[in-house]
Design an enzyme around this catalytic site. Structure first.
Site, PDB file in Angstrom:
ATOM      1  N   ASN A  11       8.796  20.742 -13.831  1.00 54.50           N
ATOM      2  CA  ASN A  11       9.436  21.741 -13.301  1.00 54.50           C
ATOM      3  C   ASN A  11      10.242  22.626 -14.576  1.00 54.50           C
ATOM      4  O   ASN A  11      11.428  22.018 -14.997  1.00 54.50           O
ATOM      5  CB  ASN A  11      10.602  21.483 -12.087  1.00 54.50           C
ATOM      6  CG  ASN A  11      11.579  22.392 -11.669  1.00 54.50           C
ATOM      7  OD1 ASN A  11      11.408  23.662 -11.954  1.00 54.50           O
ATOM      8  ND2 ASN A  11      12.692  21.969 -11.137  1.00 54.50           N
ATOM      9  N   TRP A  12      10.075  23.656 -14.772  1.00 54.21           N
ATOM     10  CA  TRP A  12      10.341  24.097 -16.137  1.00 54.21           C
ATOM     11  C   TRP A  12      11.486  25.010 -15.737  1.00 54.21           C
ATOM     12  O   TRP A  12      12.225  25.637 -16.614  1.00 54.21           O
ATOM     13  CB  TRP A  12       9.427  25.149 -16.636  1.00 54.21           C
ATOM     14  CG  TRP A  12       8.486  24.261 -17.514  1.00 54.21           C
ATOM     15  CD1 TRP A  12       8.261  23.002 -17.682  1.00 54.21           C
ATOM     16  CD2 TRP A  12       7.221  25.013 -18.351  1.00 54.21           C
ATOM     17  NE1 TRP A  12       7.247  22.694 -18.500  1.00 54.21           N
ATOM     18  CE2 TRP A  12       6.482  23.725 -18.827  1.00 54.21           C
ATOM     19  CE3 TRP A  12       6.841  26.306 -18.688  1.00 54.21           C
ATOM     20  CZ2 TRP A  12       5.246  23.895 -19.796  1.00 54.21           C
ATOM     21  CZ3 TRP A  12       5.672  26.351 -19.172  1.00 54.21           C
ATOM     22  CH2 TRP A  12       5.366  25.157 -19.816  1.00 54.21           C
ATOM     23  N   LYS A  13      11.947  25.150 -14.441  1.00 54.16           N
ATOM     24  CA  LYS A  13      13.151  26.046 -14.049  1.00 54.16           C
ATOM     25  C   LYS A  13      13.051  27.482 -14.691  1.00 54.16           C
ATOM     26  O   LYS A  13      12.159  27.974 -14.897  1.00 54.16           O
ATOM     27  CB  LYS A  13      14.537  25.190 -14.233  1.00 54.16           C
ATOM     28  CG  LYS A  13      14.239  23.800 -13.724  1.00 54.16           C
ATOM     29  CD  LYS A  13      15.627  22.818 -13.650  1.00 54.16           C
ATOM     30  CE  LYS A  13      15.262  21.320 -13.103  1.00 54.16           C
ATOM     31  NZ  LYS A  13      16.707  20.822 -12.802  1.00 54.16           N
ATOM     32  N   HIS A  98      13.654  22.878  -3.638  1.00 55.09           N
ATOM     33  CA  HIS A  98      14.423  21.962  -4.741  1.00 55.09           C
ATOM     34  C   HIS A  98      16.186  22.127  -4.238  1.00 55.09           C
ATOM     35  O   HIS A  98      16.350  23.010  -3.850  1.00 55.09           O
ATOM     36  CB  HIS A  98      14.121  22.522  -6.190  1.00 55.09           C
ATOM     37  CG  HIS A  98      14.650  21.778  -7.312  1.00 55.09           C
ATOM     38  ND1 HIS A  98      15.812  22.129  -7.537  1.00 55.09           N
ATOM     39  CD2 HIS A  98      14.038  20.956  -8.015  1.00 55.09           C
ATOM     40  CE1 HIS A  98      16.061  21.126  -8.772  1.00 55.09           C
ATOM     41  NE2 HIS A  98      15.015  20.613  -9.076  1.00 55.09           N
ATOM     42  N   GLU A 100      18.435  22.538  -6.305  1.00 52.68           N
ATOM     43  CA  GLU A 100      19.018  23.936  -6.962  1.00 52.68           C
ATOM     44  C   GLU A 100      18.793  25.153  -5.901  1.00 52.68           C
ATOM     45  O   GLU A 100      19.699  25.971  -5.779  1.00 52.68           O
ATOM     46  CB  GLU A 100      18.496  24.138  -8.322  1.00 52.68           C
ATOM     47  CG  GLU A 100      19.069  23.215  -9.374  1.00 52.68           C
ATOM     48  CD  GLU A 100      17.972  22.873 -10.388  1.00 52.68           C
ATOM     49  OE1 GLU A 100      17.256  23.720 -10.787  1.00 52.68           O
ATOM     50  OE2 GLU A 100      18.274  21.820 -11.157  1.00 52.68           O
ATOM     51  N   GLU A 181      14.181  13.350  -5.015  1.00 49.09           N
ATOM     52  CA  GLU A 181      15.131  13.745  -6.128  1.00 49.09           C
ATOM     53  C   GLU A 181      16.540  13.497  -5.809  1.00 49.09           C
ATOM     54  O   GLU A 181      17.032  14.354  -5.263  1.00 49.09           O
ATOM     55  CB  GLU A 181      14.924  15.056  -6.731  1.00 49.09           C
ATOM     56  CG  GLU A 181      13.419  15.377  -7.172  1.00 49.09           C
ATOM     57  CD  GLU A 181      13.616  16.658  -8.107  1.00 49.09           C
ATOM     58  OE1 GLU A 181      13.232  16.330  -9.552  1.00 49.09           O
ATOM     59  OE2 GLU A 181      13.849  17.755  -7.624  1.00 49.09           O
ATOM     60  N   GLY A 187      19.277  16.310 -14.007  1.00 46.85           N
ATOM     61  CA  GLY A 187      19.820  16.799 -15.124  1.00 46.85           C
ATOM     62  C   GLY A 187      21.119  16.037 -15.423  1.00 46.85           C
ATOM     63  O   GLY A 187      21.765  16.738 -16.372  1.00 46.85           O
ATOM     64  N   SER A 227      15.957  13.048 -14.080  1.00 48.46           N
ATOM     65  CA  SER A 227      16.179  12.300 -15.434  1.00 48.46           C
ATOM     66  C   SER A 227      15.080  11.233 -15.833  1.00 48.46           C
ATOM     67  O   SER A 227      15.294  10.463 -16.395  1.00 48.46           O
ATOM     68  CB  SER A 227      17.389  11.670 -15.414  1.00 48.46           C
ATOM     69  OG  SER A 227      18.672  12.501 -15.298  1.00 48.46           O
ATOM     70  N   GLY A 248      12.053  17.613 -15.083  1.00 50.38           N
ATOM     71  CA  GLY A 248      12.838  18.772 -15.429  1.00 50.38           C
ATOM     72  C   GLY A 248      12.735  18.870 -16.881  1.00 50.38           C
ATOM     73  O   GLY A 248      11.732  19.201 -17.463  1.00 50.38           O
ATOM     74  N   GLY A 249      13.998  18.587 -17.344  1.00 48.51           N
ATOM     75  CA  GLY A 249      14.262  18.694 -19.015  1.00 48.51           C
ATOM     76  C   GLY A 249      13.005  18.264 -19.830  1.00 48.51           C
ATOM     77  O   GLY A 249      12.520  18.902 -20.710  1.00 48.51           O
TER      78      GLY A 249
HETATM   79  P1  PGA Z   1      15.448  16.597 -14.698  1.00 55.33           P
HETATM   80  O1  PGA Z   1      15.152  17.656 -13.354  1.00 55.33           O
HETATM   81  O2  PGA Z   1      14.395  15.763 -15.015  1.00 55.33           O
HETATM   82  O3  PGA Z   1      16.056  17.385 -15.952  1.00 55.33           O
HETATM   83  O4  PGA Z   1      16.535  15.817 -13.925  1.00 55.33           O
HETATM   84  C1  PGA Z   1      14.561  17.302 -12.596  1.00 55.33           C
HETATM   85  C2  PGA Z   1      14.382  18.349 -11.468  1.00 55.33           C
HETATM   86  O5  PGA Z   1      15.170  19.277 -11.226  1.00 55.33           O
HETATM   87  O6  PGA Z   1      13.097  18.550 -10.755  1.00 55.33           O
END
Ligand code: PGA
Length: 264
Positions: A11-13, A98, A100, A181, A187, A227, A248-249
């Site tokens: 997930n590149w956001k 998600h 967010e 998640e 994050g 994470s 994500g990251g």
């Molecule tokens: P993260 O994000 O791996 O940076 O914790 C995961 C996500 O939001 O899908």
């Protein structure tokens, strides 16, 4: 062994320009050439980079999809993204709900349910995200939160719809994917232990079994996210109910992302 697709999704956001996306693809080409991957690689780029994935993904055996879609296929919805059109661009999945989107953009379970429905009708596989906040976990509400998010998010997807979508797509596993998640792990660098994640994934599968029956529930891939890094991926990947990751990251760096995929 259940017939479940193993998936490593990035997930590149709102990261990566078109040039950075092309550079990632080039690096991935080199890294993946000799890598043995036992999972499907999937990338959710920002919407403006979808055409680059459309061009490059086939040769690299990557699937892709949007991070969000509109709950309608078309219409007067300024600023929205049609799941129907992204499917025509070659996307196979769409990320829905998600945390967010839920917290920063006020998406409700009701809206998410509608998006899941339209996504399936557009012949895309919805990846429905669920997860509890730190407060919900600490006050013992994790399972009731997950049950609400799953039952309400899947309210328009009765068993027969899920089976029909799967038959239509002719693929391995089910036509829906769940991403668990925990919000407190996204994050933050805090990751659920493999035991804690496995326990929650097994509980999610029980909830799915109560909706769809055990056989169908056994075919639904449940990914862990929050994470995930090369250092913690293999302990999580060994758990029987963890069928992949939503990253994500660490998915922004090809070298890290491929290490996580290799752990699957
Ligand atoms: P993260 O994000 O791996 O940076 O914790 C995961 C996500 O939001 O899908």
């Amino acid at each position: 062994m259940a017939n479940r697709q193993r998936i490593c999704a990035g997930n590149w956001k709102m990261y990566k320009t078109p040039d950075e996306t092309r550079a990632f693809m080039q690096e991935w080409r080199g890294l993946s050439r000799h890598a043995k991957l036992a999972c499907q690689i999937l990338i959710f780029p920002p919407a403006y980079n979808l055409p680059i994935l459309q061009e490059e993904s086939h040769a690299l055996k990557i699937e892709f999809g949007p991070q969000n879609v509109c709950s309608a296929k078309e219409g007067a919805f300024t600023g929205e993204l049609s799941p129907f059109v992204v499917q025509q661009m070659g996307a196979r999945y769409a990320l829905i709900g998600h945390s967010e989107r839920r917290t920063l953009f006020a998406e409700t379970d009701q809206l998410i349910a509608q998006k899941v429905k339209t996504t399936l009708e557009s012949h895309l596989i919805p990846m429905l995200c669920v997860g509890e906040t730190r407060d919900e976990r600490e006050s013992g509400r994790t399972l009731s939160v997950l049950e609400r998010q799953l039952r309400q998010g899947l309210v328009f997807v009765p068993p027969e719809t899920l089976m029909a979508a799967r038959a239509g797509a002719g693929q391995v596993g089910a036509s829906i994917v769940i991403a668990y998640e925990p919000v407190w792990a996204i994050g933050t660098g805090l990751v659920a232990t493999p035991e804690m994640a496995e326990q929650t994934h097994a509980a999610i599968r029980n909830i799915l079994a109560s909706i769809y029956g055990a056989d169908l529930a056994a075919q639904i891939s449940i990914l862990y996210g929050g994470s995930v890094k090369p250092e913690n991926a293999s302990g999580l990947a060994r758990q029987p109910n963890i069928d992949g990751f939503l990253v994500g990251g660490a998915s922004l760096k090809a070298a890290d992302f491929i290490k996580i995929a290799q752990a699957m």
